[in-house]
Design a protein around this motif. Structure first.
Motif, PDB file in Angstrom:
ATOM      1  N   PRO A   1      51.803  35.576  41.394  1.00  0.00           N
ATOM      2  CA  PRO A   1      51.071  36.430  40.447  1.00  0.00           C
ATOM      3  C   PRO A   1      51.382  37.895  40.698  1.00  0.00           C
ATOM      4  O   PRO A   1      51.921  38.259  41.754  1.00  0.00           O
ATOM      5  CB  PRO A   1      49.604  36.109  40.759  1.00  0.00           C
ATOM      6  CG  PRO A   1      49.602  35.642  42.175  1.00  0.00           C
ATOM      7  CD  PRO A   1      50.907  34.924  42.378  1.00  0.00           C
ATOM      8  N   ASP A   2      51.041  38.725  39.739  1.00  0.00           N
ATOM      9  CA  ASP A   2      51.278  40.167  39.866  1.00  0.00           C
ATOM     10  C   ASP A   2      50.140  40.794  40.677  1.00  0.00           C
ATOM     11  O   ASP A   2      49.027  40.963  40.178  1.00  0.00           O
ATOM     12  CB  ASP A   2      51.356  40.796  38.481  1.00  0.00           C
ATOM     13  CG  ASP A   2      51.770  42.257  38.539  1.00  0.00           C
ATOM     14  OD1 ASP A   2      51.957  42.778  39.665  1.00  0.00           O
ATOM     15  OD2 ASP A   2      51.897  42.878  37.475  1.00  0.00           O
ATOM     16  N   PHE A   3      50.428  41.131  41.931  1.00  0.00           N
ATOM     17  CA  PHE A   3      49.404  41.688  42.812  1.00  0.00           C
ATOM     18  C   PHE A   3      49.092  43.147  42.495  1.00  0.00           C
ATOM     19  O   PHE A   3      48.254  43.751  43.173  1.00  0.00           O
ATOM     20  CB  PHE A   3      49.844  41.554  44.280  1.00  0.00           C
ATOM     21  CG  PHE A   3      49.796  40.147  44.786  1.00  0.00           C
ATOM     22  CD1 PHE A   3      48.644  39.629  45.350  1.00  0.00           C
ATOM     23  CD2 PHE A   3      50.907  39.325  44.684  1.00  0.00           C
ATOM     24  CE1 PHE A   3      48.599  38.324  45.806  1.00  0.00           C
ATOM     25  CE2 PHE A   3      50.870  38.013  45.136  1.00  0.00           C
ATOM     26  CZ  PHE A   3      49.713  37.512  45.703  1.00  0.00           C
ATOM     27  N   CYS A   4      49.740  43.711  41.498  1.00  0.00           N
ATOM     28  CA  CYS A   4      49.445  45.097  41.104  1.00  0.00           C
ATOM     29  C   CYS A   4      48.268  45.176  40.135  1.00  0.00           C
ATOM     30  O   CYS A   4      47.792  46.272  39.835  1.00  0.00           O
ATOM     31  CB  CYS A   4      50.680  45.724  40.448  1.00  0.00           C
ATOM     32  SG  CYS A   4      52.141  45.778  41.506  1.00  0.00           S
ATOM     33  N   THR A   5      47.806  44.050  39.634  1.00  0.00           N
ATOM     34  CA  THR A   5      46.732  44.054  38.637  1.00  0.00           C
ATOM     35  C   THR A   5      45.362  44.041  39.307  1.00  0.00           C
ATOM     36  O   THR A   5      45.190  43.490  40.400  1.00  0.00           O
ATOM     37  CB  THR A   5      46.852  42.839  37.707  1.00  0.00           C
ATOM     38  OG1 THR A   5      46.727  41.635  38.485  1.00  0.00           O
ATOM     39  CG2 THR A   5      48.209  42.814  37.011  1.00  0.00           C
ATOM     40  N   SER A   6      44.396  44.635  38.636  1.00  0.00           N
ATOM     41  CA  SER A   6      43.033  44.683  39.171  1.00  0.00           C
ATOM     42  C   SER A   6      42.406  43.292  39.227  1.00  0.00           C
ATOM     43  O   SER A   6      41.575  43.018  40.092  1.00  0.00           O
ATOM     44  CB  SER A   6      42.177  45.608  38.302  1.00  0.00           C
ATOM     45  OG  SER A   6      42.170  45.175  36.952  1.00  0.00           O
ATOM     46  N   ARG A   7      42.810  42.409  38.316  1.00  0.00           N
ATOM     47  CA  ARG A   7      42.253  41.054  38.297  1.00  0.00           C
ATOM     48  C   ARG A   7      42.606  40.296  39.580  1.00  0.00           C
ATOM     49  O   ARG A   7      41.754  39.642  40.188  1.00  0.00           O
ATOM     50  CB  ARG A   7      42.789  40.310  37.078  1.00  0.00           C
ATOM     51  CG  ARG A   7      42.288  38.886  36.945  1.00  0.00           C
ATOM     52  CD  ARG A   7      42.866  38.233  35.705  1.00  0.00           C
ATOM     53  NE  ARG A   7      42.440  36.852  35.576  1.00  0.00           N
ATOM     54  CZ  ARG A   7      42.826  36.042  34.593  1.00  0.00           C
ATOM     55  NH1 ARG A   7      43.634  36.508  33.671  1.00  0.00           N
ATOM     56  NH2 ARG A   7      42.401  34.807  34.541  1.00  0.00           N
ATOM     57  N   VAL A   8      43.861  40.395  40.001  1.00  0.00           N
ATOM     58  CA  VAL A   8      44.285  39.712  41.227  1.00  0.00           C
ATOM     59  C   VAL A   8      43.634  40.359  42.444  1.00  0.00           C
ATOM     60  O   VAL A   8      43.224  39.676  43.383  1.00  0.00           O
ATOM     61  CB  VAL A   8      45.824  39.726  41.338  1.00  0.00           C
ATOM     62  CG1 VAL A   8      46.276  39.126  42.663  1.00  0.00           C
ATOM     63  CG2 VAL A   8      46.450  38.955  40.180  1.00  0.00           C
ATOM     64  N   THR A   9      43.524  41.690  42.445  1.00  0.00           N
ATOM     65  CA  THR A   9      42.877  42.383  43.560  1.00  0.00           C
ATOM     66  C   THR A   9      41.422  41.945  43.706  1.00  0.00           C
ATOM     67  O   THR A   9      40.932  41.701  44.816  1.00  0.00           O
ATOM     68  CB  THR A   9      42.953  43.905  43.355  1.00  0.00           C
ATOM     69  OG1 THR A   9      44.329  44.295  43.220  1.00  0.00           O
ATOM     70  CG2 THR A   9      42.339  44.637  44.536  1.00  0.00           C
ATOM     71  N   LEU A  10      40.722  41.839  42.580  1.00  0.00           N
ATOM     72  CA  LEU A  10      39.339  41.366  42.618  1.00  0.00           C
ATOM     73  C   LEU A  10      39.263  39.940  43.155  1.00  0.00           C
ATOM     74  O   LEU A  10      38.361  39.604  43.940  1.00  0.00           O
ATOM     75  CB  LEU A  10      38.732  41.435  41.216  1.00  0.00           C
ATOM     76  CG  LEU A  10      37.291  40.913  41.075  1.00  0.00           C
ATOM     77  CD1 LEU A  10      36.341  41.722  41.958  1.00  0.00           C
ATOM     78  CD2 LEU A  10      36.846  40.966  39.618  1.00  0.00           C
ATOM     79  N   ALA A  11      40.215  39.096  42.747  1.00  0.00           N
ATOM     80  CA  ALA A  11      40.233  37.717  43.248  1.00  0.00           C
ATOM     81  C   ALA A  11      40.439  37.692  44.761  1.00  0.00           C
ATOM     82  O   ALA A  11      39.805  36.900  45.475  1.00  0.00           O
ATOM     83  CB  ALA A  11      41.346  36.932  42.556  1.00  0.00           C
ATOM     84  N   ILE A  12      41.289  38.570  45.277  1.00  0.00           N
ATOM     85  CA  ILE A  12      41.526  38.635  46.725  1.00  0.00           C
ATOM     86  C   ILE A  12      40.252  39.049  47.453  1.00  0.00           C
ATOM     87  O   ILE A  12      39.891  38.490  48.493  1.00  0.00           O
ATOM     88  CB  ILE A  12      42.678  39.613  47.023  1.00  0.00           C
ATOM     89  CG1 ILE A  12      44.002  39.032  46.529  1.00  0.00           C
ATOM     90  CG2 ILE A  12      42.762  39.922  48.523  1.00  0.00           C
ATOM     91  CD1 ILE A  12      45.158  39.981  46.631  1.00  0.00           C
TER      92      ILE A  12
END
Length: 362
Positions: A14-25
């Protein structure tokens, strides 16, 4: 050629630059910290241990995400195997570095004087090694999950593309035969109109049989449908009427290729052709709350028409491609209501970045 295919498949991360992925982390890190704190017995009280574990995992998660974001352009050029090894090595290095840093911070005079030494690991080697092994197992499982999810989505997209080709192939036989007969008749009675019909036919097949773009603007999609209408109008004459109520639709909204034209084709084939007196197909649309709604309706005298194979193929194709592009926010409803067959499409408004929205010409 095999190398290019392997590199394409490496986009499974996945694209780790997106806020959605950061929130998931962040959420996954907090949940993991909570489970670890519950599972182990510590000399510290529950909340202190939870805060300590949360901070440690957040540092690892956010630093790893930042590095994967920064290195994404390089990682996507690697094969699946090489990219997975690189990510695994990167995460392992981050865990080892954060573990040693936590031990070093616990040895500073500031922490010792403040009485915070018990919050930090006492021995660096065992602490780092244990965390590295945990990271290897968790990262390996995560990479496997991302890869399987990517391959599943890829197979769905390939299946949708195959259905598009089937839909394109379905346009060719009967429509091309009828159109050529109509043009042949016009060459004697009305040559200028025959020439315009040839141009329309060429434009229609160029648009419908193109594999270059998966998405087009709503204005382009409506123009394809209008071109199809003009060709059918030559054959059906006054029996076919189409009302376009699309003034309020944004011309620059992105939609899947071949979305409205197949619905118009179905409406004409199943609703207008069987009727001696013909009928009217209505195509209307509006935008509200960030959602675009398009409704196609036609008269329907034959109750079995909605169940024909061609109709089901087009509707299933459009429904699947709407879901792939817009996710759960996309909606498609179809069915017979009294003497009409109505198809409703609803999807989020996503505009083409290069241009601003404009009204679709009626």
């Amino acid at each position: 050629m095999n190398t290019d295919a392997g590199r394409t498949r490496a986009f499974y991360l996945p694209d780790f630059c997106t806020s959605r992925v950061t929130l998931a982390i962040v959420l996954i890190g907090e949940l993991t910290a909570f489970v670890l704190t519950l599972a182990r017995q510590s000399a510290l009280d529950f909340w202190t241990d939870l805060v300590r574990t949360s901070l440690f995992l957040l540092w690892i998660g956010l630093v790893s995400a930042a590095l994967l974001c920064a290195l994404r352009s390089r990682l996507v050029r690697l094969t699946v195997a090489a990219g997975s090894v690189a990510v695994l090595a990167l995460i392992t290095a981050v865990v080892a570095a954060v573990s040693v840093s936590a031990w070093l911070i616990g040895r500073t005079h500031l922490v010792i004087d403040a009485g915070g030494a018990p919050l930090f690991p006492r021995e660096a080697r065992s602490f780092a090694v244990r965390n590295v092994w945990i990271a290897v197992v968790v990262t390996g499982l995560a990479l496997r999950y991302f890869y399987v999810a990517h391959e599943w989505r890829r197979s769905v997209e390939l299946r949708a593309a195959a259905r598009v080709h089937a839909l394109q192939a379905r346009i060719r036989p009967h429509f091309l035969f009828n159109s050529m007969n109509t043009i042949a008749a016009l060459t004697r009675s009305n040559p200028p109109r025959a020439e315009a019909a040839v141009q329309d036919l060429a434009d229609l097949f160029r648009a419908t049989l193109s594999d270059q773009r998966d998405t087009i603007t709503l204005a382009e999609e409506l123009e394809v449908a209008r071109t199809y209408q003009r060709m059918e109008q030559l054959r059906l004459g006054q029996r076919l009427k189409v009302e376009w109520r699309t003034d309020s639709l944004p011309a620059n909204a992105l939609v899947p290729h071949l979305m409205i034209q197949p619905l118009l084709e179905n409406a004409i084939y199943h609703g207008i052709e069987p009727r001696a007196e013909g009928g009217t197909v209505t195509i209307s649309g509006e935008v509200a709350g960030g959602l675009v709604t398009v409704v196609v309706r036609n008269p329907l005298d034959d109750p079995s028409a909605e169940a024909r194979e061609g109709n089901r193929l087009a509707l299933a194709n459009i429904r699947e491609r709407l879901g792939l592009m817009y996710g759960e926010r996309a909606l498609m409803k179809s069915g017979r209501f009294d003497a009409e067959y109505i198809v409703t499409l609803r999807f989020p408004l996503i505009e083409k970045p290069a241009l601003r929205a404009a009204a679709v010409p009626a």
